[in-house]
Scaffold this active site. Structure first.
Site, PDB file in Angstrom:
ATOM      1  N   SER A  90      14.264 -51.316  51.909  1.00  0.00           N
ATOM      2  CA  SER A  90      15.539 -51.749  52.496  1.00  0.00           C
ATOM      3  C   SER A  90      16.331 -52.561  51.486  1.00  0.00           C
ATOM      4  O   SER A  90      17.558 -52.441  51.398  1.00  0.00           O
ATOM      5  CB  SER A  90      15.295 -52.590  53.751  1.00  0.00           C
ATOM      6  OG  SER A  90      14.671 -51.824  54.739  1.00  0.00           O
ATOM      7  N   LYS A 122      14.655 -63.710  54.741  1.00  0.00           N
ATOM      8  CA  LYS A 122      15.611 -62.904  53.971  1.00  0.00           C
ATOM      9  C   LYS A 122      17.018 -63.038  54.568  1.00  0.00           C
ATOM     10  O   LYS A 122      17.159 -63.287  55.763  1.00  0.00           O
ATOM     11  CB  LYS A 122      15.200 -61.437  54.036  1.00  0.00           C
ATOM     12  CG  LYS A 122      13.826 -61.182  53.491  1.00  0.00           C
ATOM     13  CD  LYS A 122      13.394 -59.765  53.800  1.00  0.00           C
ATOM     14  CE  LYS A 122      11.998 -59.515  53.296  1.00  0.00           C
ATOM     15  NZ  LYS A 122      11.493 -58.196  53.701  1.00  0.00           N
ATOM     16  N   ARG A 150       3.251 -49.053  50.386  1.00  0.00           N
ATOM     17  CA  ARG A 150       3.915 -48.173  49.424  1.00  0.00           C
ATOM     18  C   ARG A 150       3.124 -48.067  48.133  1.00  0.00           C
ATOM     19  O   ARG A 150       2.815 -47.010  47.664  1.00  0.00           O
ATOM     20  CB  ARG A 150       5.325 -48.688  49.128  1.00  0.00           C
ATOM     21  CG  ARG A 150       6.315 -48.366  50.218  1.00  0.00           C
ATOM     22  CD  ARG A 150       7.616 -49.028  49.961  1.00  0.00           C
ATOM     23  NE  ARG A 150       7.427 -50.462  49.877  1.00  0.00           N
ATOM     24  CZ  ARG A 150       8.373 -51.363  50.081  1.00  0.00           C
ATOM     25  NH1 ARG A 150       9.600 -50.968  50.346  1.00  0.00           N
ATOM     26  NH2 ARG A 150       8.131 -52.645  50.003  1.00  0.00           N
ATOM     27  N   HIS A 173      10.643 -45.798  56.622  1.00  0.00           N
ATOM     28  CA  HIS A 173      10.258 -46.325  57.932  1.00  0.00           C
ATOM     29  C   HIS A 173      10.145 -45.196  58.964  1.00  0.00           C
ATOM     30  O   HIS A 173       9.196 -45.159  59.753  1.00  0.00           O
ATOM     31  CB  HIS A 173      11.311 -47.325  58.445  1.00  0.00           C
ATOM     32  CG  HIS A 173      11.415 -48.593  57.667  1.00  0.00           C
ATOM     33  ND1 HIS A 173      12.616 -49.080  57.201  1.00  0.00           N
ATOM     34  CD2 HIS A 173      10.479 -49.499  57.282  1.00  0.00           C
ATOM     35  CE1 HIS A 173      12.419 -50.231  56.573  1.00  0.00           C
ATOM     36  NE2 HIS A 173      11.116 -50.493  56.590  1.00  0.00           N
TER      37      HIS A 173
HETATM   38  O1  PNS Z   1       9.788 -55.546  56.774  1.00  0.00           O
HETATM   39  P1  PNS Z   1       9.161 -56.811  56.283  1.00  0.00           P
HETATM   40  O2  PNS Z   1      10.235 -57.802  55.892  1.00  0.00           O
HETATM   41  O3  PNS Z   1       8.168 -56.569  55.178  1.00  0.00           O
HETATM   42  O4  PNS Z   1       8.349 -57.439  57.525  1.00  0.00           O
HETATM   43  C1  PNS Z   1       7.632 -58.665  57.379  1.00  0.00           C
HETATM   44  C2  PNS Z   1       7.321 -59.237  58.770  1.00  0.00           C
HETATM   45  C3  PNS Z   1       8.622 -59.406  59.542  1.00  0.00           C
HETATM   46  C4  PNS Z   1       6.419 -58.290  59.521  1.00  0.00           C
HETATM   47  C5  PNS Z   1       6.621 -60.618  58.598  1.00  0.00           C
HETATM   48  O5  PNS Z   1       7.426 -61.433  57.793  1.00  0.00           O
HETATM   49  C6  PNS Z   1       6.363 -61.299  59.935  1.00  0.00           C
HETATM   50  O6  PNS Z   1       5.438 -60.950  60.636  1.00  0.00           O
HETATM   51  N1  PNS Z   1       7.216 -62.284  60.298  1.00  0.00           N
HETATM   52  C7  PNS Z   1       7.089 -63.018  61.548  1.00  0.00           C
HETATM   53  C8  PNS Z   1       6.645 -64.465  61.285  1.00  0.00           C
HETATM   54  C9  PNS Z   1       5.141 -64.543  61.079  1.00  0.00           C
HETATM   55  O7  PNS Z   1       4.345 -64.175  61.905  1.00  0.00           O
HETATM   56  N2  PNS Z   1       4.774 -65.045  59.876  1.00  0.00           N
HETATM   57  C10 PNS Z   1       3.393 -65.179  59.476  1.00  0.00           C
HETATM   58  C11 PNS Z   1       2.907 -63.907  58.781  1.00  0.00           C
HETATM   59  S1  PNS Z   1       1.254 -64.098  58.189  1.00  0.00           S
END
Ligand code: PNS
Length: 161
Positions: A129, A42, A91, A18
């Protein structure tokens, strides 16, 4: 280019991957808002405050970076910030399906928002993570995978018995 972008994620905890991505994204986008999502499905290892605090500490030397948090839909948060760009790291192929779907879904929900991908650094592409959490919870050594301050927090979170 010198414009606002949002880099969202769970950051539970922030890893060296990150930090590498934040450093590179911040050299392209300014300001770069690193946004901690607090309602992801999560299971949390660290609280939202802990994640924010660690992110602030490890990005303190990177100009133009702001740390924030959001609940609810990413596109709603992005609209509130006034940004049009979402930055995500890629990644490997395993990330692609999820990222591809999310980028298209976000674009569908908010047509003005574009997702820009940066490939993860060559030395960090294998770090996640979740793997870091697993190693730390089983007493393994996470040095080199996360910044020192995060390693110390993980050691406190998962004390060796
Ligand atoms: O670090 P991560 O867990 O890969 O991040 C994923 C994240 C938090 C960016 C994604 O889950 C997100 O945007 N969550 C907010 C809820 C949302 O907008 N969901 C619809 C996504 S299409």
């Amino acid at each position: 280019m010198n414009r606002l972008a949002v880099y969202p994620g769970s950051f539970d905890p922030v890893t060296n991957g990150h930090v590498n991505l934040i450093r590179r994204a911040a050299s392209i986008f300014n300001p770069l808002v690193v946004a901690v999502a607090t309602n992801v499905k999560k299971l949390d290892c660290f609280t939202r405050e802990d994640r924010i605090e660690m992110l602030r500490a490890v990005t303190a030397d990177i100009p133009g970076v702001r740390i924030d948090a959001f609940e609810g839909l990413l596109v709603d948060y992005v609209a509130r910030t006034g940004a049009r760009i979402v930055v995500r790291g890629l990644r490997a192929m395993s990330d692609f399906e999820f990222e591809f779907q999310m980028a298209h879904m976000n674009h569908k929900l908010a047509p003005g928002v574009e997702t820009v991908f940066l490939v993860t650094g060559a030395d960090e592409f294998f770090i996640s993570s979740s793997v870091v959490r697993e190693i730390a919870s089983m007493g393994g050594n996470v040095a080199g995978l996360v910044p020192d301050i995060v390693r110390e927090r993980l050691e406190a979170r998962f004390p060796k018995t």
